[in-house]
Design a protein around this motif. Structure first.
Motif, short mmCIF file in Angstrom:
data_model
loop_
_atom_site.label_atom_id
_atom_site.label_comp_id
_atom_site.label_asym_id
_atom_site.label_seq_id
_atom_site.Cartn_x
_atom_site.Cartn_y
_atom_site.Cartn_z
N PHE A 1 -17.73 88.77 -30.79
CA PHE A 1 -18.80 88.79 -29.84
C PHE A 1 -18.98 89.09 -29.02
CE2 PHE A 1 -19.22 85.11 -32.52
CZ PHE A 1 -20.66 84.82 -33.32
N LYS A 2 -19.43 90.11 -28.70
CA LYS A 2 -18.73 90.94 -26.98
C LYS A 2 -19.16 89.52 -25.86
CE LYS A 2 -21.22 93.60 -24.72
NZ LYS A 2 -21.56 95.12 -24.00
N TYR A 3 -18.73 89.12 -24.88
CA TYR A 3 -18.88 88.38 -24.13
C TYR A 3 -19.65 88.20 -23.07
CZ TYR A 3 -19.53 85.27 -19.52
OH TYR A 3 -19.47 84.70 -18.88
N SER A 4 -21.09 87.18 -23.29
CA SER A 4 -22.41 87.65 -22.32
C SER A 4 -22.80 86.36 -21.55
CB SER A 4 -23.32 87.92 -23.08
OG SER A 4 -24.10 86.87 -23.69
N ARG B 1 -23.87 82.75 -19.40
CA ARG B 1 -25.26 81.89 -19.71
C ARG B 1 -25.02 81.21 -18.20
NH1 ARG B 1 -24.83 84.48 -23.05
NH2 ARG B 1 -25.33 84.60 -25.56
N GLN C 1 -10.86 82.69 -30.93
CA GLN C 1 -11.60 83.33 -29.53
C GLN C 1 -11.36 84.09 -29.13
OE1 GLN C 1 -14.47 81.53 -29.53
NE2 GLN C 1 -15.16 79.89 -30.30
N ASP D 1 -13.79 82.57 -34.87
CA ASP D 1 -14.89 83.46 -33.62
C ASP D 1 -13.89 83.74 -32.71
OD1 ASP D 1 -16.66 81.91 -35.21
OD2 ASP D 1 -17.58 80.26 -34.30
N PHE D 2 -14.86 85.43 -32.53
CA PHE D 2 -13.47 85.91 -31.28
C PHE D 2 -15.19 86.06 -30.11
CE2 PHE D 2 -11.10 86.49 -34.69
CZ PHE D 2 -9.61 86.82 -34.00
N ILE D 3 -13.99 86.67 -29.19
CA ILE D 3 -15.17 86.95 -27.44
C ILE D 3 -14.31 88.03 -27.23
CG2 ILE D 3 -15.95 86.63 -25.74
CD1 ILE D 3 -16.68 83.75 -26.48
N ILE E 1 -27.16 80.49 -28.80
CA ILE E 1 -25.85 81.34 -28.09
C ILE E 1 -25.52 82.23 -28.37
CG2 ILE E 1 -24.42 81.57 -30.18
CD1 ILE E 1 -22.58 78.69 -29.30
N ARG E 2 -26.53 83.42 -28.41
CA ARG E 2 -27.18 84.69 -28.73
C ARG E 2 -27.63 85.16 -27.46
NH1 ARG E 2 -23.54 84.06 -32.34
NH2 ARG E 2 -22.66 83.97 -30.09
N PHE F 1 -17.59 79.38 -21.18
CA PHE F 1 -18.05 80.09 -21.25
C PHE F 1 -19.49 79.83 -22.34
CE2 PHE F 1 -15.51 80.65 -24.80
CZ PHE F 1 -15.32 79.82 -25.99
N CYS F 2 -19.45 78.67 -23.15
CA CYS F 2 -20.50 77.63 -24.02
C CYS F 2 -21.51 77.37 -23.53
CB CYS F 2 -19.36 77.27 -25.07
SG CYS F 2 -20.63 76.87 -26.61
N1 5AD Z 1 -20.70 85.30 -24.95
C1 5AD Z 1 -20.69 85.32 -25.94
N2 5AD Z 1 -20.32 84.81 -27.40
C2 5AD Z 1 -20.02 83.03 -27.54
N3 5AD Z 1 -20.10 82.32 -27.95
C3 5AD Z 1 -20.47 81.32 -28.01
N4 5AD Z 1 -20.89 80.99 -26.51
C4 5AD Z 1 -20.76 82.93 -26.04
C5 5AD Z 1 -20.49 83.98 -25.12
N5 5AD Z 1 -21.84 83.23 -24.20
C6 5AD Z 1 -19.76 82.49 -29.08
C7 5AD Z 1 -18.08 81.56 -29.44
C8 5AD Z 1 -18.90 80.98 -30.58
C9 5AD Z 1 -19.23 80.98 -31.13
C10 5AD Z 1 -20.81 79.85 -32.17
O1 5AD Z 1 -20.67 82.24 -30.40
O2 5AD Z 1 -17.12 82.45 -30.45
O3 5AD Z 1 -17.43 79.95 -31.96
#
Ligand code: 5AD
Ligand code: SF4
Length: 456
Positions: free
Chosen positions: A337-340, A342, A268, A306-308, A51-52, A168-169
């Motif tokens: 988290f900053k979006y990255s 996947r 999120q 959790d937030f992105i 996930i990270r 995003f996941c």
């Molecule tokens: N980029 C950043 N954060 C993410 N999460 C999941 N996928 C990504 C992504 N691609 C975060 C979400 C989720 C948490 C476990 O990790 O906020 O709830």
């Protein structure tokens, strides 16, 4: 039996922590006991998280280090079985085989029960043993029933996988479709844990409130069944999706005394545009209404999330909407988290990826606000009295450590008591100080505290 040493290194979520414990348990009958030194390890398992960001790179650099240790052991005539488990293994098994041919076993999260057989195969044949299937049998049916002692506060996985497909996941791809364990199996495992001293259980699942296991049908019913177990003082569950917060689960927060008043409910984002792009299936107002209903059922409920930030397409106005949602709800804590991107997820292919530096600035701003809210939440408890589950000795002599109903870390002076005597007891304490990460407490008249009966 010859004792062999096993080192398990775990990244990522609590479900991975649970899986790591279970892997150690299935290997124990083969003579493995644990070590923390790679040089002493007859077997190393890297239990990975996808996930990270840069998960694969981190894995390959760890593998590079272990390759040297494995070679040094081989030079002394000692073998080392190297296994990669978890979500990176599931997603990138072929890549691992190609880039790290010295790895012996690659297994996914759903096949951990087959580990003894894999170890035997690796010993016999050499070459890579790869098992990243989603097998028809459930690992839970085949893992040993009895678990090693888990400590006062412990985790129990009841559900795995996710069908939500947030844009995003990676979880729906690595952990597979949503699946729930039968209630009877969960209850048996919980009873076993309580018999060995566990007083608080957190039910785990990627999407735990979608639980629908046989014999309970919903998470609320499962919680009610667990609440009947004598000696099990506290229940929690994590992680939940707002869409699966059913009426009976909200009601349980109002009338189940052992269900603790702290809920991890990721939102999120606070922007409806971004929530739609994320395929979350709820709006910011849906979330607000849900929180209102939960707080009506349980007024002292704390919420974490959790937030992105920087999801593809997120504008300054969207980010501002997230900040105002945080101010309104007043979260007790959150991961942000900053979006990255996947690989393989829809968001990774979306146009309008947000600039790195913009994402960084938004993350800093959000984290400062969240930290401020967290401190305010903790400070608001100063002066009040509540029950603390003592987990053991504190960091300083004469101190005990524990956790509040809201999952705050607690420390308190208990100079005349042995922490080992108090561990596992639920004790009333008064908070006298707060920081962002903990509460400092005093015990309210220990002599007059009820000593709860433990289960036999
Ligand atoms: N980029 C950043 N954060 C993410 N999460 C999941 N996928 C990504 C992504 N691609 C975060 C979400 C989720 C948490 C476990 O990790 O906020 O709830
Ligand atoms: Fe991932 Fe969304 Fe499922 Fe959570 S609900 S595991 S973020 S797809």
């Amino acid at each position: 039996m010859v004792t062999k040493r096993l080192l398990v290194k775990t990244w990522g979520c609590q479900m991975n922590v649970y899986d790591s414990e279970r892997m150690a348990e299935v290997l124990a009958p083969l003579g493995f006991s644990s070590t923390t030194t790679p040089e002493d390890a007859d077997m190393v398992i890297l239990n990975t998280c996808h996930i990270r960001e840069k998960a694969a790179e981190k894995l390959f650099s760890e593998l590079g280090r272990l390759r040297v240790v494995k070679q040094a052991r081989a030079d002394r005539g000692l073998p080392m079985v190297l296994a990669v488990a978890g979500c990176v293994a599931q997603a990138e098994g072929a890549e691992i085989a190609a880039r790290a041919p010295y790895v012996d076993i690659v297994l996914g999260p759903q096949t951990i029960h087959r580990l003894p057989e894999m170890v035997a195969r690796a010993g016999r044949a050499g070459g890579l043993v790869l098992d990243t299937e989603f097998p028809a049998e459930s690992k839970f049916d085949l893992l040993p029933g009895a678990r090693s002692p888990q400590g006062v506060a412990a985790f129990l996985t009841v559900q795995e996988g996710c069908d939500k497909f947030c844009a995003f996941c990676v979880v729906p791809y690595t952990r597979g479709a949503e699946a729930s364990r039968p209630a009877a199996a969960v209850l048996a495992e919980a009873r076993g844990m309580v018999a060995q001293g566990t007083r608080e259980i957190t039910l785990l699942g990627q999407n735990v409130n979608a639980y629908h296991g046989e014999g309970a049908g919903s998470l609320a019913v499962l919680l009610r069944q667990l609440a009947e177990i004598p000696g099990l003082a506290r229940l929690r569950y994590s992680t939940s999706h707002p869409r699966d917060m059913a009426d009976d689960l909200i009601a349980a927060h109002g009338d189940l005394a052992s269900l603790m008043p702290m809920l991890h409910l990721p939102v999120q984002s606070g922007s409806d545009r971004v929530l739609a792009a994320m395929n979350r299936g709820h709006t910011a107002d849906d979330y607000r209404r849900l929180v209102d209903r939960l707080r009506a059922a349980r007024p002292d409920l704390g919420l974490s999330s959790d937030f992105i930030v920087g999801h593809p397409g997120e504008t300054d106005a969207d980010h501002a909407a997230t900040l105002s949602l945080v101010r309104e709800i007043g979260f007790a804590g959150a991961y942000s988290f900053k979006y990255s991107p996947r690989a393989g997820t829809p968001a990774a292919r979306a146009p309008f990826q947000v600039d790195e530096s913009v994402g960084d600035a938004r993350l800093r701003e959000l984290q400062a606000l969240l930290l401020d809210r967290q401190l305010a939440f903790n400070a608001a408890h100063v002066g009040s009295v509540f029950e603390v589950l003592v987990t053991g000795a504190g960091r300083h002599p004469g101190q005990v450590a524990g956790r509040s109903p809201w999952l705050q870390a607690v420390h308190a002076e208990a100079p005349d008591s042995d922490p080992a005597d108090l561990a596992g007891r639920v004790i009333r304490m008064r908070a006298i100080g707060a920081s962002a990460n903990s509460l400092s407490c005093v015990i309210e008249d220990l002599a007059h505290q009820p000593r709860e009966k433990h289960a036999a």
